[in-house]
Design a protein around this motif. Structure first.
Motif, PDB file in Angstrom:
ATOM      1  N   GLU A 259       0.834  -1.208   0.000  1.00 21.62           N
ATOM      2  CA  GLU A 259       0.000   0.000   0.000  1.00 21.62           C
ATOM      3  C   GLU A 259       0.868   1.258   0.000  1.00 21.62           C
ATOM      4  OE1 GLU A 259      -3.655  -2.134   2.442  1.00 21.62           O
ATOM      5  OE2 GLU A 259      -2.499  -0.529   3.389  1.00 21.62           O
ATOM      6  N   ARG A 285     -10.798   4.018   3.388  1.00 22.07           N
ATOM      7  CA  ARG A 285     -11.886   3.339   4.108  1.00 22.07           C
ATOM      8  C   ARG A 285     -11.342   2.193   4.945  1.00 22.07           C
ATOM      9  NH1 ARG A 285     -14.563   4.320  -0.814  1.00 22.07           N
ATOM     10  NH2 ARG A 285     -14.068   2.236  -1.594  1.00 22.07           N
ATOM     11  N   ARG A 286     -10.407   1.433   4.368  1.00 25.86           N
ATOM     12  CA  ARG A 286      -9.847   0.277   5.076  1.00 25.86           C
ATOM     13  C   ARG A 286      -9.191   0.707   6.381  1.00 25.86           C
ATOM     14  NH1 ARG A 286      -5.760  -3.115   1.594  1.00 25.86           N
ATOM     15  NH2 ARG A 286      -7.715  -3.434   0.462  1.00 25.86           N
ATOM     16  N   HIS A 287      -8.519   1.835   6.365  1.00 23.58           N
ATOM     17  CA  HIS A 287      -7.752   2.270   7.537  1.00 23.58           C
ATOM     18  C   HIS A 287      -8.415   3.394   8.325  1.00 23.58           C
ATOM     19  CE1 HIS A 287      -4.478  -0.343   6.405  1.00 23.58           C
ATOM     20  NE2 HIS A 287      -4.432   0.194   5.194  1.00 23.58           N
TER      21      HIS A 287
END
Length: 332
Positions: A259, A285-287
């Motif tokens: 990433e 969004r993931r983090h």
């Protein structure tokens, strides 16, 4: 928090409407020039639907501090604040190569970069004329220092752009300079014209500074989360320009090696494909990068509210408190 969103802005507008109308008249008057392109270009950006938030803060702060109703200094200084802000917008859009401003074609897209820079210079000059006409060296010191700090913040942003090694402290210095400094000056001069003690000046400075930081944090989150119509500029502009904002810093710090390589490729090397903005949004969004950025904005908003505790309860204080909700609730 007090009254939310647009209702709070409407309440503040209603509270200072005669003063704001006088400020708008002065802005139009001082935009005039025998060089026809100047009022033409200036009118394009001034009339483009801006909320006049910064001059509203000056007018409300003066009222909060008991500045007499018949006085005019706060009106002229509110116009001065708007000229400084508008000049920086013209220059920023050239630097950022922005095509949209407040949902309309930017001045540089319509009139070209050279004209935008030069008319921005003209508006800065008009702002300094208004400061001098006010006659207060203290006002001149506050607003001229803010103008210098804004420029420093913009240059620092240019230096840190495309650099994923940028720290949160450096990022905060950028937004304190390019955004919060003018919010702080706009509110502080309200206490100065009312001849209030240093403690009240400092309280309004703290209110404006924290409000400005919260405002910019929300803006930086919206660049990855809002619809273009609501944002008033092209969504993902910060991403395409390689700007290092708090959502990026949080996603980068929390990401794995793959990433982080994505962020280096897209922001540092500026190698971006059609699907990369969506990928950036997915990583955020993931983090929880956007949620945590907005949580940080709310914390600065609470600090702004705390600064208002130095003043007695009343319509002006409630209106200024409501503006904190307006700035933070834009993300909803």
């Amino acid at each position: 928090m007090p009254a939310a969103g647009e209702d709070a802005l409407d309440a503040l507008n209603a509270l200072v409407r005669p003063d704001l109308e006088a400020c708008n008249r002065l802005i139009v008057e001082r935009m005039q020039s025998p060089v026809a392109l100047i009022p033409q270009l200036a009118a394009h950006i001034v009339a483009a639907g801006g909320k006049r938030l910064r001059p509203l803060l000056t007018l409300a702060a003066a009222r909060l501090c008991g500045y007499p109703a018949g006085g005019r200094r706060h009106v002229a200084l509110a116009a001065c604040v708007e000229f400084i802000h508008t000049a920086t917008l013209l220059h920023d859009d050239v630097v950022d190569e922005s095509a949209l401003r407040r949902g309309q074609a930017s001045a540089n897209a319509l009139f070209g970069n050279k004209a935008s820079v030069l008319v921005g210079d003209f508006l800065f000059a008009r702002a300094f004329q208004l400061m001098v006409e006010d006659g207060s060296l203290k006002v001149l010191a506050i607003l001229s220092a803010a103008a210098a700090t804004i420029a420093e913040g913009e240059v620092l942003q240019l230096v840190t752009q495309n650099d994923t090694a940028t720290t949160e402290a450096q990022y905060l210095r950028v937004i304190e300079g390019k955004t919060a400094a003018l919010f702080a000056a706009a509110t502080r001069v309200g206490a100065v014209v009312a001849e209030r003690p240093e403690t009240e000046e400092a309280a309004l400075d703290a209110y404006g500074r924290n409000l400005g930081i919260a405002f910019q944090l929300v803006d930086d989150a919206l660049d990855y989360a809002a619809e273009q119509e609501r944002l008033g500029k092209t969504v993902g502009d910060d991403f395409r320009e390689g700007k290092i904002t708090l959502p990026v810093l949080l996603a980068f710090a929390r990401g794995d090696a793959e990433e982080r390589e994505f962020w280096r490729r897209t922001l540092e090397a500026r190698e971006q494909g059609a699907a990369d903005l969506a990928q950036a949004q997915a990583l955020m969004r993931r983090h929880r990068a956007l949620e945590d950025t907005l949580a940080r904005a709310r914390a600065y908003g609470e600090a702004a509210l705390s600064a208002l505790a130095a003043f007695p309860d009343g319509a002006e204080r409630r209106a200024l408190a409501g503006i904190v909700a307006f700035c933070v609730d834009r993300a909803r």
